[in-house]
Design a protein around this motif. Structure first.
Motif, PDB file in Angstrom:
ATOM      1  N   ASN A   1       0.821  -1.218   0.000  1.00 21.51           N
ATOM      2  CA  ASN A   1       0.000   0.000   0.000  1.00 21.51           C
ATOM      3  C   ASN A   1       0.857   1.270   0.000  1.00 21.51           C
ATOM      4  N   PRO A   2       1.802   1.355  -0.940  1.00 19.70           N
ATOM      5  CA  PRO A   2       2.695   2.511  -0.958  1.00 19.70           C
ATOM      6  C   PRO A   2       1.998   3.799  -1.382  1.00 19.70           C
ATOM      7  N   VAL A   3       2.472   4.889  -0.805  1.00 17.11           N
ATOM      8  CA  VAL A   3       2.056   6.230  -1.197  1.00 17.11           C
ATOM      9  C   VAL A   3       3.336   6.965  -1.589  1.00 17.11           C
ATOM     10  N   LEU A   4       3.355   7.499  -2.795  1.00 22.02           N
ATOM     11  CA  LEU A   4       4.518   8.208  -3.316  1.00 22.02           C
ATOM     12  C   LEU A   4       4.464   9.673  -2.916  1.00 22.02           C
ATOM     13  N   HIS A   5       5.599  10.180  -2.433  1.00 14.44           N
ATOM     14  CA  HIS A   5       5.739  11.591  -2.097  1.00 14.44           C
ATOM     15  C   HIS A   5       6.901  12.153  -2.896  1.00 14.44           C
ATOM     16  N   LEU A   6       6.626  13.205  -3.657  1.00 10.54           N
ATOM     17  CA  LEU A   6       7.655  13.877  -4.449  1.00 10.54           C
ATOM     18  C   LEU A   6       7.888  15.261  -3.872  1.00 10.54           C
TER      19      LEU A   6
ATOM     20  N   GLU B   1      14.054   7.187 -23.001  1.00  8.67           N
ATOM     21  CA  GLU B   1      14.373   8.264 -22.073  1.00  8.67           C
ATOM     22  C   GLU B   1      13.068   8.749 -21.426  1.00  8.67           C
ATOM     23  N   VAL B   2      13.064   8.768 -20.087  1.00  8.81           N
ATOM     24  CA  VAL B   2      11.903   9.212 -19.324  1.00  8.81           C
ATOM     25  C   VAL B   2      12.387  10.232 -18.289  1.00  8.81           C
ATOM     26  N   THR B   3      11.636  11.304 -18.140  1.00 10.24           N
ATOM     27  CA  THR B   3      11.975  12.334 -17.165  1.00 10.24           C
ATOM     28  C   THR B   3      11.188  12.091 -15.888  1.00 10.24           C
ATOM     29  N   ARG B   4      11.918  12.049 -14.772  1.00  7.80           N
ATOM     30  CA  ARG B   4      11.300  11.845 -13.458  1.00  7.80           C
ATOM     31  C   ARG B   4      11.993  12.728 -12.433  1.00  7.80           C
ATOM     32  N   GLN B   5      11.380  12.830 -11.257  1.00 13.93           N
ATOM     33  CA  GLN B   5      11.982  13.577 -10.153  1.00 13.93           C
ATOM     34  C   GLN B   5      13.284  12.897  -9.718  1.00 13.93           C
ATOM     35  N   ALA B   6      14.268  13.687  -9.317  1.00 13.39           N
ATOM     36  CA  ALA B   6      15.571  13.171  -8.891  1.00 13.39           C
ATOM     37  C   ALA B   6      15.508  12.477  -7.536  1.00 13.39           C
ATOM     38  N   THR B   7      14.543  12.867  -6.713  1.00  9.61           N
ATOM     39  CA  THR B   7      14.364  12.235  -5.407  1.00  9.61           C
ATOM     40  C   THR B   7      12.896  11.862  -5.233  1.00  9.61           C
ATOM     41  N   ALA B   8      12.671  10.826  -4.447  1.00  7.51           N
ATOM     42  CA  ALA B   8      11.300  10.381  -4.180  1.00  7.51           C
ATOM     43  C   ALA B   8      11.269   9.636  -2.852  1.00  7.51           C
ATOM     44  N   THR B   9      10.117   9.656  -2.226  1.00 13.56           N
ATOM     45  CA  THR B   9       9.899   8.929  -0.979  1.00 13.56           C
ATOM     46  C   THR B   9       8.630   8.097  -1.126  1.00 13.56           C
ATOM     47  N   VAL B  10       8.684   6.876  -0.620  1.00 11.76           N
ATOM     48  CA  VAL B  10       7.494   6.030  -0.569  1.00 11.76           C
ATOM     49  C   VAL B  10       7.260   5.656   0.886  1.00 11.76           C
TER      50      VAL B  10
ATOM     51  N   GLY C   1       2.393  -5.227   8.701  1.00  9.41           N
ATOM     52  CA  GLY C   1       1.627  -4.009   8.900  1.00  9.41           C
ATOM     53  C   GLY C   1       2.418  -2.897   9.561  1.00  9.41           C
ATOM     54  N   GLN C   2       3.736  -3.082   9.683  1.00  3.63           N
ATOM     55  CA  GLN C   2       4.591  -2.078  10.302  1.00  3.63           C
ATOM     56  C   GLN C   2       4.980  -1.016   9.271  1.00  3.63           C
ATOM     57  N   PRO C   3       5.093   0.244   9.693  1.00  4.43           N
ATOM     58  CA  PRO C   3       5.423   1.322   8.754  1.00  4.43           C
ATOM     59  C   PRO C   3       6.769   1.109   8.056  1.00  4.43           C
ATOM     60  N   VAL C   4       6.790   1.486   6.776  1.00  2.00           N
ATOM     61  CA  VAL C   4       7.999   1.430   5.961  1.00  2.00           C
ATOM     62  C   VAL C   4       8.116   2.783   5.265  1.00  2.00           C
ATOM     63  N   ARG C   5       9.331   3.300   5.240  1.00  2.00           N
ATOM     64  CA  ARG C   5       9.603   4.537   4.506  1.00  2.00           C
ATOM     65  C   ARG C   5      10.904   4.331   3.747  1.00  2.00           C
ATOM     66  N   ILE C   6      10.878   4.626   2.452  1.00  2.99           N
ATOM     67  CA  ILE C   6      12.081   4.555   1.630  1.00  2.99           C
ATOM     68  C   ILE C   6      12.277   5.914   0.977  1.00  2.99           C
ATOM     69  N   ASP C   7      13.434   6.500   1.231  1.00  2.00           N
ATOM     70  CA  ASP C   7      13.818   7.754   0.597  1.00  2.00           C
ATOM     71  C   ASP C   7      14.821   7.398  -0.493  1.00  2.00           C
TER      72      ASP C   7
ATOM     73  N   LEU D   1      17.207   4.440  -7.465  1.00  2.00           N
ATOM     74  CA  LEU D   1      16.190   4.098  -6.468  1.00  2.00           C
ATOM     75  C   LEU D   1      14.996   5.045  -6.558  1.00  2.00           C
ATOM     76  N   ALA D   2      15.230   6.337  -6.712  1.00  2.00           N
ATOM     77  CA  ALA D   2      14.125   7.301  -6.855  1.00  2.00           C
ATOM     78  C   ALA D   2      13.310   6.978  -8.106  1.00  2.00           C
ATOM     79  N   ARG D   3      13.990   6.675  -9.195  1.00  2.00           N
ATOM     80  CA  ARG D   3      13.319   6.316 -10.453  1.00  2.00           C
ATOM     81  C   ARG D   3      12.489   5.050 -10.253  1.00  2.00           C
ATOM     82  N   CYS D   4      13.054   4.062  -9.581  1.00  2.00           N
ATOM     83  CA  CYS D   4      12.364   2.791  -9.347  1.00  2.00           C
ATOM     84  C   CYS D   4      11.111   2.992  -8.487  1.00  2.00           C
TER      85      CYS D   4
END
Length: 181
Positions: free
Chosen positions: A82-87, A109-118, A125-131, A136-139
């Motif tokens: 149940n990820p939520v993407l934050h840019l 070639e695809v343009t995306r944000q250089a950083t991202a957080t999920v 059910g434990q919280p997960v955060r990936i910066d 990794l940001a692209r993925c």
């Protein structure tokens, strides 16, 4: 509890309905979910990918797995349910080559944000955060797109998308081992 061994599943190709709609939220955290995540990792590794969304193996569920490097080269191996993407509000865009296991053998070639957080949860059910930075940001952005029913080729001009999809249709393997994600 011991982590189950995963079994690779065939990769779902672009055009299959489950890839083109928002995936369902996960509400049941049980042994079947644990097995699904193990199968997703096995499928991703068998296909030589760096990320895989559940719908890429035909499962309508908001889950992804990944094993990819950030901008420093440090690898992150994780699953997110149940990820939520934050840019970031400040747009810092990077254009780079991107491919997808569901569009085998094709890159653009695809343009995306250089950083991202999920932000999401794990199997318990434990919280997960990936910066993420770099790949990794692209993925993170690519996998959440999948769970929202969007493939990277959907971000391309129609002519480029048609050309890549036609070439992918000619790509020899269907299933495991058919591309990059």
């Amino acid at each position: 509890m011991q982590t189950p061994t995963g079994t690779p599943r065939p990769i779902t190709r672009y055009g299959t309905p489950v890839l083109h709609r928002r995936c369902a939220e996960v509400t049941v955290f049980d042994d079947a979910l644990t097995q699904l995540v193990a199968d997703m990792f096995a499928s991703m590794y068998a296909a030589h990918g760096v990320g895989l969304a559940a719908n890429q193996i035909g499962v309508d569920a908001r889950i992804f797995v990944l094993d990819c490097p950030d901008a420093t080269g440090a690898h992150t191996t994780a699953h997110v349910i149940n990820p939520v993407l934050h840019l970031p509000e400040q747009r810092d865009l990077v254009t780079d080559s991107e491919g997808c296991l569901s569009v085998p053998g094709q890159y653009a070639e695809v343009t995306r944000q250089a950083t991202a957080t999920v932000i999401g949860v794990d199997l318990h059910g434990q919280p997960v955060r990936i910066d993420g930075t770099g790949t990794l940001a692209r993925c993170l952005q690519h996998e959440v797109d999948h769970l929202d029913g969007l493939a990277y080729v959907d971000r391309l001009p129609a002519r480029t998308r048609k050309r890549l999809l036609a070439a992918a249709a000619e790509h020899p393997g269907v299933g495991v081992g058919t591309g990059q994600d």
